[in-house]
Design an enzyme around this catalytic site. Sequence first.
Site, PDB file in Angstrom:
ATOM      1  N   LYS A  36       0.692  -0.915  -0.204  1.00  0.00           N
ATOM      2  CA  LYS A  36      -0.176   0.261   0.125  1.00  0.00           C
ATOM      3  C   LYS A  36       1.172   1.206   0.076  1.00  0.00           C
ATOM      4  O   LYS A  36       2.200   1.344   0.048  1.00  0.00           O
ATOM      5  CB  LYS A  36      -0.992   0.191   0.980  1.00  0.00           C
ATOM      6  CG  LYS A  36      -0.240  -0.036   2.453  1.00  0.00           C
ATOM      7  CD  LYS A  36      -0.858  -0.281   3.295  1.00  0.00           C
ATOM      8  CE  LYS A  36      -0.343   0.083   5.086  1.00  0.00           C
ATOM      9  NZ  LYS A  36      -1.137  -0.709   6.169  1.00  0.00           N
ATOM     10  N   ARG A 134     -10.736   0.054  14.465  1.00  0.00           N
ATOM     11  CA  ARG A 134     -10.842   0.658  13.130  1.00  0.00           C
ATOM     12  C   ARG A 134     -11.999   0.173  12.295  1.00  0.00           C
ATOM     13  O   ARG A 134     -12.798  -0.254  12.607  1.00  0.00           O
ATOM     14  CB  ARG A 134      -9.494   0.787  12.833  1.00  0.00           C
ATOM     15  CG  ARG A 134      -8.870   1.764  12.155  1.00  0.00           C
ATOM     16  CD  ARG A 134      -7.809   2.074  11.677  1.00  0.00           C
ATOM     17  NE  ARG A 134      -7.288   0.405  10.676  1.00  0.00           N
ATOM     18  CZ  ARG A 134      -5.455   0.715  10.447  1.00  0.00           C
ATOM     19  NH1 ARG A 134      -4.668   1.885  10.510  1.00  0.00           N
ATOM     20  NH2 ARG A 134      -5.646  -0.445   9.682  1.00  0.00           N
ATOM     21  N   HIS A 166      -6.505  -7.266  12.438  1.00  0.00           N
ATOM     22  CA  HIS A 166      -5.213  -6.440  12.675  1.00  0.00           C
ATOM     23  C   HIS A 166      -5.117  -5.894  14.644  1.00  0.00           C
ATOM     24  O   HIS A 166      -6.081  -5.308  14.903  1.00  0.00           O
ATOM     25  CB  HIS A 166      -5.386  -5.147  11.347  1.00  0.00           C
ATOM     26  CG  HIS A 166      -4.599  -3.982  11.398  1.00  0.00           C
ATOM     27  ND1 HIS A 166      -3.095  -5.134  10.669  1.00  0.00           N
ATOM     28  CD2 HIS A 166      -4.059  -2.765  11.211  1.00  0.00           C
ATOM     29  CE1 HIS A 166      -1.976  -4.347  10.715  1.00  0.00           C
ATOM     30  NE2 HIS A 166      -2.788  -2.593  11.214  1.00  0.00           N
ATOM     31  N   ARG A 222       1.215 -10.857   6.514  1.00  0.00           N
ATOM     32  CA  ARG A 222       0.653  -9.786   6.353  1.00  0.00           C
ATOM     33  C   ARG A 222       1.723  -8.681   6.347  1.00  0.00           C
ATOM     34  O   ARG A 222       1.453  -7.502   6.822  1.00  0.00           O
ATOM     35  CB  ARG A 222      -0.090  -9.218   6.044  1.00  0.00           C
ATOM     36  CG  ARG A 222      -1.400 -10.054   5.856  1.00  0.00           C
ATOM     37  CD  ARG A 222      -3.041  -9.108   6.163  1.00  0.00           C
ATOM     38  NE  ARG A 222      -3.216  -8.060   7.935  1.00  0.00           N
ATOM     39  CZ  ARG A 222      -4.024  -8.483   8.502  1.00  0.00           C
ATOM     40  NH1 ARG A 222      -4.335  -9.417   8.363  1.00  0.00           N
ATOM     41  NH2 ARG A 222      -3.319  -7.879   8.890  1.00  0.00           N
ATOM     42  N   TYR A 268      14.233  30.771   7.896  1.00  0.00           N
ATOM     43  CA  TYR A 268      13.498  31.030   9.016  1.00  0.00           C
ATOM     44  C   TYR A 268      13.454  31.628  10.333  1.00  0.00           C
ATOM     45  O   TYR A 268      14.061  30.174  11.103  1.00  0.00           O
ATOM     46  CB  TYR A 268      12.178  30.425   8.523  1.00  0.00           C
ATOM     47  CG  TYR A 268      11.824  30.937   6.651  1.00  0.00           C
ATOM     48  CD1 TYR A 268      12.275  32.372   5.874  1.00  0.00           C
ATOM     49  CD2 TYR A 268      11.212  29.676   5.712  1.00  0.00           C
ATOM     50  CE1 TYR A 268      11.791  32.565   4.778  1.00  0.00           C
ATOM     51  CE2 TYR A 268      10.986  30.035   5.320  1.00  0.00           C
ATOM     52  CZ  TYR A 268      11.634  30.750   3.893  1.00  0.00           C
ATOM     53  OH  TYR A 268      10.590  31.321   2.381  1.00  0.00           O
ATOM     54  N   CYS A 320      12.404  24.052   5.133  1.00  0.00           N
ATOM     55  CA  CYS A 320      11.783  25.004   4.235  1.00  0.00           C
ATOM     56  C   CYS A 320      10.785  24.042   3.094  1.00  0.00           C
ATOM     57  O   CYS A 320      10.901  23.472   2.888  1.00  0.00           O
ATOM     58  CB  CYS A 320      12.716  26.043   3.351  1.00  0.00           C
ATOM     59  SG  CYS A 320      13.894  27.810   4.573  1.00  0.00           S
ATOM     60  N   MET A 321      10.408  24.816   2.769  1.00  0.00           N
ATOM     61  CA  MET A 321       9.652  24.556   1.158  1.00  0.00           C
ATOM     62  C   MET A 321      10.174  23.353   0.541  1.00  0.00           C
ATOM     63  O   MET A 321      10.023  22.431   0.054  1.00  0.00           O
ATOM     64  CB  MET A 321       8.187  25.066   0.274  1.00  0.00           C
ATOM     65  CG  MET A 321       7.727  24.173  -0.223  1.00  0.00           C
ATOM     66  SD  MET A 321       6.584  25.475  -1.695  1.00  0.00           S
ATOM     67  CE  MET A 321       6.080  25.899  -0.026  1.00  0.00           C
ATOM     68  N   ASP A 322      11.339  23.993   0.020  1.00  0.00           N
ATOM     69  CA  ASP A 322      12.582  23.102  -0.594  1.00  0.00           C
ATOM     70  C   ASP A 322      13.985  22.947  -0.154  1.00  0.00           C
ATOM     71  O   ASP A 322      14.365  22.333  -1.859  1.00  0.00           O
ATOM     72  CB  ASP A 322      12.002  24.220  -2.699  1.00  0.00           C
ATOM     73  CG  ASP A 322      11.022  24.194  -3.630  1.00  0.00           C
ATOM     74  OD1 ASP A 322      11.052  23.039  -4.598  1.00  0.00           O
ATOM     75  OD2 ASP A 322       9.766  24.650  -2.987  1.00  0.00           O
TER      76      ASP A 322
HETATM   77  C1  PLP Z   1      -0.333  -1.393   6.946  1.00  0.00           C
HETATM   78  C2  PLP Z   1      -0.874  -3.056   6.639  1.00  0.00           C
HETATM   79  C3  PLP Z   1      -0.320  -4.338   7.370  1.00  0.00           C
HETATM   80  C4  PLP Z   1       1.121  -3.977   7.240  1.00  0.00           C
HETATM   81  O1  PLP Z   1       1.979  -3.652   8.476  1.00  0.00           O
HETATM   82  P1  PLP Z   1       3.067  -3.558   8.671  1.00  0.00           P
HETATM   83  O2  PLP Z   1       3.130  -2.443  10.196  1.00  0.00           O
HETATM   84  O3  PLP Z   1       4.119  -2.079   7.527  1.00  0.00           O
HETATM   85  O4  PLP Z   1       3.814  -4.538   8.659  1.00  0.00           O
HETATM   86  C5  PLP Z   1      -1.140  -5.269   7.528  1.00  0.00           C
HETATM   87  N1  PLP Z   1      -2.220  -5.962   7.772  1.00  0.00           N
HETATM   88  C6  PLP Z   1      -2.942  -4.105   6.992  1.00  0.00           C
HETATM   89  C7  PLP Z   1      -4.445  -4.306   7.093  1.00  0.00           C
HETATM   90  C8  PLP Z   1      -2.198  -3.202   7.576  1.00  0.00           C
HETATM   91  O5  PLP Z   1      -3.092  -1.964   7.277  1.00  0.00           O
END
Ligand code: PLP
Length: 385
Positions: A36, A134, A166, A222, A268, A320-322
Site C-alpha cells: 500500500k 478501526r 489487525h 501480512r 527562517y 523550508c518548502m524546497d
Molecule cells: C499496513 C497494514 C499491514 C502491514 O503493517 P506493517 O506494520 O507495515 O507490517 C498489515 N495489515 C493491515 C490491515 C495493514 O493496514
Amino acid sequence: MTSYPARVVVDLAAIRDNVRSLASHARTAQVMAVVKADAYGHGLVPAARAAVQGGATWLGTAQVHEALDLRAAGLRTRILTWLYGPDAPLDALLEAEIDVSVAAPWALTAVHAAARRTGRTARIHLKVDTGLGRNGLTPGQLPGLLDAALAARAEGAVEVVGVWSHFAFADEPTHPTVLAQAGVFRDLVALVESRGVTLEVRHLANSAATLTNPAVHLDLVRPGLAVYGLSPVPQLGGPEVFGLRPAMTVEVGLATVKPVGVGQGVSYGHAYTTTSDTMLGVVPMGYADGIPRHASGALDHPGAPVQVGGRRLTVAGRVCMDQFVLDLGPGAREVAGDRVELFGSGADGAPTAEDWARAAGTISYEIVTRMAPRLPRTYLNEDPA
Ligand SMILES: *Cc1c(COP(=O)(O)O)cnc(C)c1O
C-alpha cells in the site's frame, strides 16, 4: 533524464532478501507483501515484483486503484485490497480477479451486486474488528453478515476465502490486548467454520507480529514495513537483528556552499545561529519533498542527521518548502553538487529512516512513505541474480 537534484534509490535485492527472511520467520505461513501507499514510498510495481521474486505469494493494498495497477502491470499473484467506499470500482476488481475485503454490511451488498453484474464469483475476506477499533465487522455484526454471505455463496456469487483482523499493539508483543485479540479472532474463525465455510487463509500478523509472535502466523502473514527492511519494533532491535536491511536511500546534491561569519542566523526565524566563522551548505530538499519540518534543528535541539563526505551533520535551522541548510563547519571542502545522504541502509555509517523518525518525533513508516512523488525513484538490482 531528470535534472531533479534529489533522488530516492531503492535496492530491489534488499526487498527480495527481506521477503525471504520474513518467509523463514513464518515457515508455516504464506507471505502477503503489503505494498500500500506506493509500496511505502518505494514504488508500487518494482517493489511488488521484487517481493514476488523473494517469495511473496500474495500482495496487499489498502487503496483499490493500487490493486488494479498491479494487475495492469502484469502481476498475476493473488491480491487482496481492503479500503474502499460505496463508489469503488468493484466490477473492475472482480474482472481483475482481485480478492476484496468485506468490512461492513454495505460492502457485502455492493460486492454481491458486482458479482451478479459481472458474472464473477467474488473472493471475499471477512475483516473482523477484534479490538483495534478501526475498520472491520464487530463480533456483533458478524453473525448477520455471515447469513447474507452464505446466501450469496449459495448463488455462486461469493466465496468466503478468508477471515482476517489487525492488532492494536503488535509492536508491543507482550501487551495484553495481543493475546486478547488473538482469542477473539480464534472464536470468530470458529464461528465462520461452524457454518460450513472452509477458509483458505486466516490472517492476523503484520510485520511486528510476524517477527515477534509465531503463535499468530496462522495461514498467511501480512508484513509491510519489514519488507522494506525497517524494524517495526525498534525498541527490541534494528533491522539487522531480524535479518532485514533497509531498501531505500535518499540522496541529494548540495545546491550552494558559502562562507558566513560567526553569529549568522540560519533560515527562517533564525532558529539556529553559527557559533564560529563557518561554511553553510544549502540542500535542495524541503517539506514539499517530504522532509518533515519537525526535522528542523536549533542550537539546543539538533535536527535530523545527514552524512556528507563521511561526516555526520544535522539539519541547521528550519526546514523550508524546497530547501534546508547544513552547517558544514569551518574549512569545509564541499562544493555545489557534492552528495548528501539523508538516510539509507546504515551500512556505510549514514543515518537511517529510524534515525530520522526519532529526530522528527515520528515513526520510520512515516519517513519513507512521505518521500514525495516528485522525487525520482532509481532502482538497483532490478534483475534477480
Ligand atoms: C499496513 C497494514 C499491514 C502491514 O503493517 P506493517 O506494520 O507495515 O507490517 C498489515 N495489515 C493491515 C490491515 C495493514 O493496514
